[in-house]
Design a protein around this motif. Structure first.
Motif, PDB file in Angstrom:
ATOM      1  N   PHE A  54       0.812  -1.221   0.000  1.00  0.00           N
ATOM      2  CA  PHE A  54       0.000   0.000   0.000  1.00  0.00           C
ATOM      3  C   PHE A  54       0.849   1.276   0.000  1.00  0.00           C
ATOM      4  CE2 PHE A  54      -2.686  -3.271   1.962  1.00  0.00           C
ATOM      5  CZ  PHE A  54      -3.818  -3.188   1.155  1.00  0.00           C
ATOM      6  N   GLY A  55       2.147   1.150  -0.242  1.00  0.00           N
ATOM      7  CA  GLY A  55       3.012   2.332  -0.322  1.00  0.00           C
ATOM      8  C   GLY A  55       3.441   2.885   1.022  1.00  0.00           C
ATOM      9  N   ILE A  56       3.251   2.117   2.089  1.00  0.00           N
ATOM     10  CA  ILE A  56       3.597   2.613   3.423  1.00  0.00           C
ATOM     11  C   ILE A  56       5.113   2.740   3.587  1.00  0.00           C
ATOM     12  CG2 ILE A  56       3.541   2.043   5.898  1.00  0.00           C
ATOM     13  CD1 ILE A  56       0.734   0.862   5.370  1.00  0.00           C
ATOM     14  N   GLY A  57       5.863   1.810   3.005  1.00  0.00           N
ATOM     15  CA  GLY A  57       7.321   1.896   3.066  1.00  0.00           C
ATOM     16  C   GLY A  57       7.831   3.183   2.453  1.00  0.00           C
ATOM     17  N   LYS A  58       7.308   3.521   1.284  1.00  0.00           N
ATOM     18  CA  LYS A  58       7.704   4.768   0.620  1.00  0.00           C
ATOM     19  C   LYS A  58       7.326   5.977   1.463  1.00  0.00           C
ATOM     20  CE  LYS A  58       7.409   3.289  -4.203  1.00  0.00           C
ATOM     21  NZ  LYS A  58       6.713   3.509  -5.501  1.00  0.00           N
ATOM     22  N   LEU A  59       6.142   5.931   2.057  1.00  0.00           N
ATOM     23  CA  LEU A  59       5.680   7.047   2.886  1.00  0.00           C
ATOM     24  C   LEU A  59       6.611   7.256   4.081  1.00  0.00           C
ATOM     25  CD1 LEU A  59       3.504   9.180   3.419  1.00  0.00           C
ATOM     26  CD2 LEU A  59       2.241   7.447   4.700  1.00  0.00           C
ATOM     27  N   LEU A  60       7.031   6.166   4.714  1.00  0.00           N
ATOM     28  CA  LEU A  60       7.944   6.275   5.847  1.00  0.00           C
ATOM     29  C   LEU A  60       9.277   6.873   5.428  1.00  0.00           C
ATOM     30  CD1 LEU A  60       7.163   2.840   7.537  1.00  0.00           C
ATOM     31  CD2 LEU A  60       6.874   5.077   8.624  1.00  0.00           C
ATOM     32  N   ILE A  61       9.786   6.454   4.279  1.00  0.00           N
ATOM     33  CA  ILE A  61      11.052   7.000   3.765  1.00  0.00           C
ATOM     34  C   ILE A  61      10.896   8.488   3.483  1.00  0.00           C
ATOM     35  CG2 ILE A  61      12.687   6.951   1.842  1.00  0.00           C
ATOM     36  CD1 ILE A  61      12.108   3.905   1.640  1.00  0.00           C
TER      37      ILE A  61
END
Length: 222
Positions: free
Chosen positions: A122-129
């Protein structure tokens, strides 16, 4: 094994490593799910841990600061010369001339990114970065990371029992992906965030925080 200085002792703080570590700030970003509706119950969806390294000091050599953090962070020293200037392969990767970097630039090291299995995709990794870089990149010139799947950490030294336990985790949480496939997936994720594999390296990646690519990646979150 990696060192853990989250709760340093007095003896450590008084040591050379402890004083060198004073030039490091531990960073953390979390994604919390409050949808359960209960105020006192929060579910940790994902988190990212990093270090802000103050390379612009004259008291300790860079290798000593990196060594005080962890063995993974210590690996970064190979990307600098004695004047703390990025080496040729790194400069070619980020398309910079040698005279554009004068050494002693502060930088980030992204140590660990984890997202709960239920929330992956769901793109959470990208959001955290993104959030970490937005919050902490203003005083840093670049960011490093090592694109290696943590489910395979220490795999070359696994005992029979450790291999069996790791296999269970890899099968249930990571769709039984092998090391090569898992690593390619990580590199793809980080590349989409603006990181580039350092020339001649299969694991370490770098982002120039002043580049147009990094600004393009970060601007949507501003």
């Amino acid at each position: 094994s990696d060192k853990d200085y989250s709760n340093p002792t007095t003896d450590f703080c008084d040591s050379i490593q402890g004083k060198a570590y004073s030039y490091v700030d531990p960073l953390n970003e979390e994604f919390i799910d409050n949808s359960a509706g209960e105020f006192d119950k929060k579910f940790l969806v994902g988190q990212i841990d990093a270090k802000f390294i103050y390379a612009g000091n004259d008291e300790y050599p860079l290798w000593e600061i990196l060594d005080a953090i962890s063995s993974e962070c210590e690996e970064l020293i190979s990307f600098f010369d004695e004047e703390r200037i990025l080496n040729k392969n790194v400069l070619e990767t980020i398309k910079k001339d040698n005279d554009e970097y004068h050494g002693y630039e502060n930088f980030l090291f992204l140590e660990d990114l984890s997202v709960n299995q239920k929330y992956r995709g769901f793109g959470i990794g990208k959001l955290l970065i993104k959030n970490l870089l937005i919050d902490h990149s203003k005083n840093a010139s670049f960011a490093f990371l090592k694109a290696f799947p943590k489910q395979y950490s220490g795999h070359k030294k696994w005992s029979t029992e450790e291999r069996k336990q790791a296999k269970k985790i890899i099968t249930t949480e990571f769709k039984d992906r092998d090391l090569s496939t898992s690593q390619k997936k990580l590199v793809k994720l980080y590349s989409e965030c603006g990181f580039k594999l350092i020339k001649g390296n299969k694991e370490h990646m770098i982002m120039d925080l002043f580049s147009e690519e990094s600004h393009e990646f970060l601007k949507d979150s501003l």
